[in-house]
Design a protein around this motif. Structure first.
Motif, PDB file in Angstrom:
ATOM      1  N   THR A  73       0.852  -1.181   0.000  1.00  0.00           N
ATOM      2  CA  THR A  73       0.000   0.000   0.000  1.00  0.00           C
ATOM      3  C   THR A  73       0.892   1.236   0.000  1.00  0.00           C
ATOM      4  O   THR A  73       1.849   1.314   0.770  1.00  0.00           O
ATOM      5  CB  THR A  73      -0.920   0.012   1.241  1.00  0.00           C
ATOM      6  N   PHE A  74       0.571   2.173  -0.872  1.00  0.00           N
ATOM      7  CA  PHE A  74       1.329   3.414  -0.993  1.00  0.00           C
ATOM      8  C   PHE A  74       0.459   4.543  -0.453  1.00  0.00           C
ATOM      9  O   PHE A  74      -0.651   4.759  -0.930  1.00  0.00           O
ATOM     10  CB  PHE A  74       1.685   3.680  -2.458  1.00  0.00           C
ATOM     11  N   VAL A  75       0.976   5.255   0.554  1.00  0.00           N
ATOM     12  CA  VAL A  75       0.226   6.320   1.205  1.00  0.00           C
ATOM     13  C   VAL A  75       0.916   7.654   0.915  1.00  0.00           C
ATOM     14  O   VAL A  75       2.070   7.860   1.315  1.00  0.00           O
ATOM     15  CB  VAL A  75       0.138   6.097   2.733  1.00  0.00           C
ATOM     16  N   ASP A  76       0.221   8.541   0.223  1.00  0.00           N
ATOM     17  CA  ASP A  76       0.744   9.871  -0.069  1.00  0.00           C
ATOM     18  C   ASP A  76       0.726  10.683   1.219  1.00  0.00           C
ATOM     19  O   ASP A  76      -0.333  10.950   1.785  1.00  0.00           O
ATOM     20  CB  ASP A  76      -0.118  10.544  -1.130  1.00  0.00           C
ATOM     21  N   LEU A  77       1.906  11.073   1.699  1.00  0.00           N
ATOM     22  CA  LEU A  77       2.004  11.834   2.947  1.00  0.00           C
ATOM     23  C   LEU A  77       1.800  13.329   2.718  1.00  0.00           C
ATOM     24  O   LEU A  77       1.881  14.115   3.650  1.00  0.00           O
ATOM     25  CB  LEU A  77       3.351  11.569   3.620  1.00  0.00           C
ATOM     26  N   ARG A  78       1.545  13.706   1.498  1.00  0.00           N
ATOM     27  CA  ARG A  78       1.213  15.089   1.113  1.00  0.00           C
ATOM     28  C   ARG A  78       2.334  16.090   1.389  1.00  0.00           C
ATOM     29  O   ARG A  78       2.092  17.274   1.540  1.00  0.00           O
ATOM     30  CB  ARG A  78      -0.071  15.545   1.786  1.00  0.00           C
TER      31      ARG A  78
END
Length: 113
Positions: A73-78
């Motif tokens: 899972t790839f989570v965009d940390l913004r």
């Protein structure tokens, strides 16, 4: 994690290389993810052949290899960074090799910036 020209730099446990020509990525549900890793010491080869179950760009990949399910899972940390969360159901003896590949991945990605 899905482009052979990047995978060749880190895929496989320490002490192995995975030549570009040994990587197949058919990035779709039911598609094949196959790598042939070569032992740096003796030249022996080991092929991993998985099938993608889920390809949900850019958030999630799931593949199955001999009963071992890997979910990434790839989570965009913004803030220009992406957290990569990996979950795998596997035999304990396979864990060390996969973990060293993830360490190599982290080093490779850090060098891209």
């Amino acid at each position: 994690m899905t482009q052979p020209e990047h995978l060749t730099h880190f895929w496989g446990p320490d002490g192995t290389t995975t030549p570009l020509e040994n990587i197949v990525v058919d990035l779709r549900p039911g598609g094949v993810f196959e790598t042939t890793m070569v032992n740096d010491a003796d030249g022996s080869a080991y092929t991993m052949r998985a099938v993608y179950e889920v390809v949900h760009r850019p958030e999630r990949l799931v593949w199955l290899d001999r009963g071992i399910r890997t979910t990434v899972t790839f989570v965009d940390l913004r803030d220009g960074r992406t957290e990569v969360v990996t979950h795998q159901t596997e035999a304990p003896q396979a864990s060390a090799g996969f973990l060293s590949s993830l360490d190599r991945y982290a080093g490779y990605v850090a060098g891209l910036t």
